[in-house]
Scaffold this motif. Structure first.
Motif, PDB file in Angstrom:
ATOM      1  N   ALA A  95       0.976  -1.265   0.101  1.00  0.00           N
ATOM      2  CA  ALA A  95      -0.023   0.119   0.104  1.00  0.00           C
ATOM      3  C   ALA A  95       0.886   1.094   0.165  1.00  0.00           C
ATOM      4  O   ALA A  95       1.781   1.227   0.410  1.00  0.00           O
ATOM      5  CB  ALA A  95      -0.851   0.018   1.289  1.00  0.00           C
ATOM      6  N   ILE A  96       0.457   2.221  -0.746  1.00  0.00           N
ATOM      7  CA  ILE A  96       0.952   3.715  -0.548  1.00  0.00           C
ATOM      8  C   ILE A  96      -0.022   4.576   0.086  1.00  0.00           C
ATOM      9  O   ILE A  96      -1.227   4.534  -0.598  1.00  0.00           O
ATOM     10  CB  ILE A  96       1.442   4.063  -1.992  1.00  0.00           C
ATOM     11  N   CYS A  97       0.262   5.330   1.067  1.00  0.00           N
ATOM     12  CA  CYS A  97      -0.605   6.326   1.637  1.00  0.00           C
ATOM     13  C   CYS A  97      -0.055   7.669   1.451  1.00  0.00           C
ATOM     14  O   CYS A  97       1.014   7.806   1.622  1.00  0.00           O
ATOM     15  CB  CYS A  97      -0.604   5.932   3.292  1.00  0.00           C
ATOM     16  N   VAL A  98      -0.995   8.596   1.105  1.00  0.00           N
ATOM     17  CA  VAL A  98      -0.777   9.830   1.018  1.00  0.00           C
ATOM     18  C   VAL A  98      -1.327  10.775   2.040  1.00  0.00           C
ATOM     19  O   VAL A  98      -2.746  10.832   1.823  1.00  0.00           O
ATOM     20  CB  VAL A  98      -0.694  10.511  -0.417  1.00  0.00           C
ATOM     21  N   LEU A  99      -0.821  11.463   2.789  1.00  0.00           N
ATOM     22  CA  LEU A  99      -1.129  12.529   3.584  1.00  0.00           C
ATOM     23  C   LEU A  99      -0.629  13.799   3.643  1.00  0.00           C
ATOM     24  O   LEU A  99       0.413  14.170   3.111  1.00  0.00           O
ATOM     25  CB  LEU A  99      -1.317  11.918   5.126  1.00  0.00           C
ATOM     26  N   SER A 100      -1.297  14.885   4.377  1.00  0.00           N
ATOM     27  CA  SER A 100      -0.856  15.993   4.710  1.00  0.00           C
ATOM     28  C   SER A 100      -0.098  16.237   6.060  1.00  0.00           C
ATOM     29  O   SER A 100      -0.987  15.980   7.092  1.00  0.00           O
ATOM     30  CB  SER A 100      -1.635  17.258   4.324  1.00  0.00           C
ATOM     31  N   LYS A 101       0.967  16.700   6.188  1.00  0.00           N
ATOM     32  CA  LYS A 101       1.605  16.690   7.549  1.00  0.00           C
ATOM     33  C   LYS A 101       1.131  17.821   8.199  1.00  0.00           C
ATOM     34  O   LYS A 101       0.952  17.925   9.489  1.00  0.00           O
ATOM     35  CB  LYS A 101       3.337  16.912   7.197  1.00  0.00           C
ATOM     36  N   ASP A 102       0.660  18.838   7.778  1.00  0.00           N
ATOM     37  CA  ASP A 102      -0.380  20.059   8.440  1.00  0.00           C
ATOM     38  C   ASP A 102      -1.705  19.663   8.452  1.00  0.00           C
ATOM     39  O   ASP A 102      -2.468  20.843   8.718  1.00  0.00           O
ATOM     40  CB  ASP A 102       0.128  21.414   7.667  1.00  0.00           C
ATOM     41  N   GLU A 103      -2.087  18.511   8.102  1.00  0.00           N
ATOM     42  CA  GLU A 103      -3.683  18.153   8.047  1.00  0.00           C
ATOM     43  C   GLU A 103      -4.482  19.089   7.310  1.00  0.00           C
ATOM     44  O   GLU A 103      -5.604  19.510   7.826  1.00  0.00           O
ATOM     45  CB  GLU A 103      -3.896  18.129   9.602  1.00  0.00           C
ATOM     46  N   ASN A 104      -3.962  19.636   6.334  1.00  0.00           N
ATOM     47  CA  ASN A 104      -4.610  20.336   5.440  1.00  0.00           C
ATOM     48  C   ASN A 104      -5.470  19.840   4.541  1.00  0.00           C
ATOM     49  O   ASN A 104      -6.229  20.542   3.679  1.00  0.00           O
ATOM     50  CB  ASN A 104      -3.585  21.192   4.734  1.00  0.00           C
ATOM     51  N   LEU A 105      -5.400  18.496   4.210  1.00  0.00           N
ATOM     52  CA  LEU A 105      -6.375  17.898   3.254  1.00  0.00           C
ATOM     53  C   LEU A 105      -7.788  17.557   3.864  1.00  0.00           C
ATOM     54  O   LEU A 105      -7.812  16.793   5.130  1.00  0.00           O
ATOM     55  CB  LEU A 105      -5.658  16.370   2.788  1.00  0.00           C
ATOM     56  N   ASN A 106      -8.772  17.889   3.456  1.00  0.00           N
ATOM     57  CA  ASN A 106     -10.142  17.669   3.784  1.00  0.00           C
ATOM     58  C   ASN A 106     -10.972  16.724   2.920  1.00  0.00           C
ATOM     59  O   ASN A 106     -10.184  16.223   1.874  1.00  0.00           O
ATOM     60  CB  ASN A 106     -10.936  18.899   4.189  1.00  0.00           C
ATOM     61  N   LYS A 107     -12.048  16.562   3.100  1.00  0.00           N
ATOM     62  CA  LYS A 107     -12.847  15.323   2.433  1.00  0.00           C
ATOM     63  C   LYS A 107     -12.940  15.691   0.931  1.00  0.00           C
ATOM     64  O   LYS A 107     -12.757  14.856  -0.078  1.00  0.00           O
ATOM     65  CB  LYS A 107     -14.395  14.903   2.777  1.00  0.00           C
ATOM     66  N   ALA A 108     -13.139  17.184   0.744  1.00  0.00           N
ATOM     67  CA  ALA A 108     -13.291  17.543  -0.693  1.00  0.00           C
ATOM     68  C   ALA A 108     -11.991  17.497  -1.427  1.00  0.00           C
ATOM     69  O   ALA A 108     -12.067  16.970  -2.665  1.00  0.00           O
ATOM     70  CB  ALA A 108     -13.720  18.918  -0.752  1.00  0.00           C
TER      71      ALA A 108
END
Length: 290
Positions: A95-108
């Motif tokens: 698996a590859i997981c992509v996230l934002s370190k500053d938690e700036n990614l929302n559902k939209a």
């Protein structure tokens, strides 16, 4: 357009290149994890994997060794979704997981990225996409769209660095980030062979619209069984479509070498480094050794 170098940091979480890897690009808010399926449960204590993000499931294709499998999804908790897929999807091994370190990614944001990534993977056509439904198109504001498109470019680069060319066009010359332009080479030979191609960092690409011979020499099936079988496979998959003048390539196709490409196009044994010639009549061999 001038290009700049990128600094990508890879952290081997388990001290093993085949284990978990965390990847980051300097001055990018994103972070990417590469996690083998067998280490999903060991990753539940990583707090940032509870974040909203995008994920990919990669696996081998039992029906086509040349085209692996990928599933593209989004989740409000990446680690929870991966644990669900341990029981619901069997094919994947990593698996590859992509996230934002500053938690700036929302559902939209992640819904927008999911759709864009699905379309890019479909266009590149390097993997068979395992999604049973097409992700829905999501509308976001113009500033958010600009931000997500920039996020997307770093995401693609990092995933490619980790070994997955799922979004990369076979003809990299279409990309505005391409540093050098590779020239076209041509074959026009007996029995209707008329093809155009170019050298790639992965082999040799024969371009869509090129024409391969309608038949092969009798010895090809016996002495060049691998190339003969490949040609038959391309015909069965409609990558080579029969016409009155020969078999036409329905899309760009990547071969392992210029000789493999020349053999399929000409229907016989061929030294591609000599058979393929540029617009000035110079062979690949001449251009590489000059």
């Amino acid at each position: 357009m001038k290009t700049f170098g990128k600094k990508i940091t890879l952290f081997l979480i388990d001290g093993d290149a085949s284990g978990r890897i965390a990847a980051e690009i300097s001055n990018w808010t994103g972070k990417i994890y590469k996690i083998p399926r067998i280490l999903i449960k060991e990753s539940t204590d990583r707090e940032d994997l509870n974040s909203t993000g995008i994920y990919f499931l990669f696996g081998k294709n039992p029906d086509d060794e040349d085209k692996d499998l990928v599933y593209i999804g989004e989740a409000e908790s990446l680690i929870d979704r991966l644990k669900q897929h341990l029981g619901s999807k069997e094919f994947w091994i990593e698996a590859i997981c992509v996230l934002s370190k500053d938690e700036n990614l929302n559902k939209a944001h992640v819904k927008y990225l999911e759709k864009r990534l699905y379309d890019l993977a479909l266009s590149a056509n390097r993997y068979k996409i395992e999604n049973s439904t097409i992700p829905a198109k999501t509308t976001i504001s113009e500033p958010d769209k600009a931000e997500m498109e920039e996020f997307l470019e770093n995401l693609k680069l990092t995933i490619h660095t980790l070994g997955y060319k799922v979004f990369e066009d076979i003809d990299k010359r279409k990309s505005k980030e391409t540093v050098s332009q590779t020239k076209d080479y041509f074959i026009e030979a007996a029995r209707g062979a008329k093809a155009t191609g170019f050298i790639s960092d992965e082999g040799f690409v024969v371009k869509e619209g090129s024409i391969a011979t309608i038949d092969t020499v009798p010895s090809m099936e016996v002495r060049m069984k691998n190339y003969y079988n490949l040609r038959e496979k391309l015909i069965s998959e409609k990558i080579l479509s029969k016409t009155e003048s020969g078999y036409i390539f329905s899309k760009d196709y990547l071969f392992s070498s210029p000789s493999a490409a020349a053999a399929i196009v000409m229907g016989r044994s061929a030294n591609g480094r000599i058979e393929w010639k540029d617009s000035k009549g110079k062979t690949i061999e001449t251009n590489e050794t000059a």
